[in-house]
Write a protein that holds these residues in place. Structure first.
Motif, short mmCIF file in Angstrom:
data_model
loop_
_atom_site.label_atom_id
_atom_site.label_comp_id
_atom_site.label_asym_id
_atom_site.label_seq_id
_atom_site.Cartn_x
_atom_site.Cartn_y
_atom_site.Cartn_z
N GLY A 175 -1.97 2.70 -6.90
CA GLY A 175 -2.14 4.26 -7.74
C GLY A 175 -1.62 4.96 -6.86
N ASP A 176 -2.60 5.13 -5.85
CA ASP A 176 -1.83 6.13 -4.23
C ASP A 176 -1.92 5.46 -3.00
N SER A 177 -1.48 7.05 -2.18
CA SER A 177 -1.95 6.24 -0.93
C SER A 177 -2.44 6.98 -0.06
N VAL A 178 -2.79 6.85 1.16
CA VAL A 178 -3.76 7.63 2.20
C VAL A 178 -3.06 7.04 3.62
N THR A 179 -2.83 8.58 4.45
CA THR A 179 -3.48 8.19 5.69
C THR A 179 -4.55 7.76 7.05
N ALA A 180 -5.23 6.70 7.69
CA ALA A 180 -5.70 6.54 8.18
C ALA A 180 -5.78 5.69 8.91
N ASP A 181 -6.20 5.85 10.56
CA ASP A 181 -6.33 5.22 11.22
C ASP A 181 -4.82 5.08 11.63
N GLY A 182 -3.90 6.16 11.66
CA GLY A 182 -2.44 6.04 11.60
C GLY A 182 -1.84 5.31 11.50
N TYR A 183 -2.37 4.38 10.30
CA TYR A 183 -1.32 3.76 8.62
C TYR A 183 -1.77 4.27 7.23
N GLU A 184 -0.42 4.54 6.84
CA GLU A 184 -0.36 5.28 5.62
C GLU A 184 -0.62 3.45 4.81
N TRP A 185 -1.83 3.83 4.03
CA TRP A 185 -2.55 2.64 3.17
C TRP A 185 -1.93 3.00 1.52
N TYR A 186 -2.54 1.84 1.13
CA TYR A 186 -1.66 2.24 -0.85
C TYR A 186 -3.34 1.39 -1.40
N HIS A 187 -3.56 2.30 -2.39
CA HIS A 187 -5.09 1.68 -2.98
C HIS A 187 -3.95 1.19 -4.24
N VAL A 188 -4.61 -0.58 -3.72
CA VAL A 188 -3.55 -0.94 -5.13
C VAL A 188 -4.75 -1.96 -6.54
N ALA A 189 -4.44 -2.61 -7.27
CA ALA A 189 -4.77 -2.93 -8.47
C ALA A 189 -4.17 -4.36 -8.60
N SER A 190 -4.57 -5.22 -8.74
CA SER A 190 -3.54 -6.75 -9.85
C SER A 190 -4.58 -7.41 -10.63
N ILE A 191 -3.66 -7.89 -11.46
CA ILE A 191 -3.73 -8.66 -13.07
C ILE A 191 -4.83 -9.57 -12.89
N ASP A 192 -4.80 -9.92 -11.44
CA ASP A 192 -6.60 -11.13 -11.06
C ASP A 192 -6.84 -10.75 -10.65
N GLY A 193 -8.00 -9.58 -10.66
CA GLY A 193 -9.16 -8.28 -10.20
C GLY A 193 -9.34 -8.21 -9.11
N ILE A 194 -7.76 -8.24 -8.11
CA ILE A 194 -8.05 -7.44 -7.10
C ILE A 194 -8.04 -5.97 -6.72
N ASP A 195 -8.92 -4.77 -5.76
CA ASP A 195 -8.86 -3.59 -5.74
C ASP A 195 -9.48 -3.49 -4.99
N GLY A 196 -8.08 -3.02 -4.14
CA GLY A 196 -8.73 -2.37 -2.23
C GLY A 196 -7.44 -1.75 -2.11
N TYR A 197 -7.34 -2.15 -0.57
CA TYR A 197 -6.63 -1.19 0.08
C TYR A 197 -6.15 -1.98 1.24
N ILE A 198 -4.53 -2.01 1.49
CA ILE A 198 -3.37 -2.33 2.10
C ILE A 198 -2.81 -1.72 3.25
N ILE A 199 -2.21 -1.89 3.71
CA ILE A 199 -0.84 -1.10 5.32
C ILE A 199 0.46 -1.14 4.32
N SER A 200 0.88 -0.38 3.75
CA SER A 200 2.06 0.25 3.00
C SER A 200 3.21 -0.46 3.82
N ASP A 201 2.98 -1.29 5.18
CA ASP A 201 4.52 -1.90 5.92
C ASP A 201 4.80 -2.81 5.67
N TYR A 202 3.46 -3.33 4.81
CA TYR A 202 3.79 -4.99 4.63
C TYR A 202 3.76 -5.07 2.86
N ALA A 203 3.90 -4.15 2.00
CA ALA A 203 4.60 -4.03 0.60
C ALA A 203 5.81 -3.28 0.40
#
Length: 92
Positions: free
Chosen positions: A51-79
């Motif tokens: 949905g969006d991205s945020v820079t924090a703690d020296g990382y770019e984070w993605y705000h993510v959601a999935s069809i199985d109900g997960i809603d949170g943040y991941i480090i973009s390097d692994y996406a």
């Protein structure tokens, strides 16, 4: 402090988790910080809508959601961004 990069819903895109090491999982966090609570862990191949991205703690984070109900943040390097599905054209 987290810095928002984008919030435009028209710019959402799909990603697939790519860790590259069998048996290793990626933390999905409650907020964009390495100190934030881990809400779940996902394996290679898990798909999310970003949905969006945020820079924090020296990382770019993605705000993510999935069809199985997960809603949170991941480090973009692994996406890895997924290509949009092409619409099939009908002949005739």
């Amino acid at each position: 402090m987290a810095k928002k990069v984008t919030k435009d819903e028209s710019k959402t895109f799909k990603v697939k988790i790519v860790i590259g090491i069998p048996g290793i999982t990626l933390n999905v966090r409650k907020s964009p910080s390495i100190r934030s609570d881990v809400i779940t862990k996902v394996e290679d191949g898990h798909e999310f809508l970003v949905g969006d991205s945020v820079t924090a703690d020296g990382y770019e984070w993605y705000h993510v959601a999935s069809i199985d109900g997960i809603d949170g943040y991941i480090i973009s390097d692994y996406a890895q961004k997924m290509k949009a599905a092409k619409k099939e054209e009908k002949n005739g």
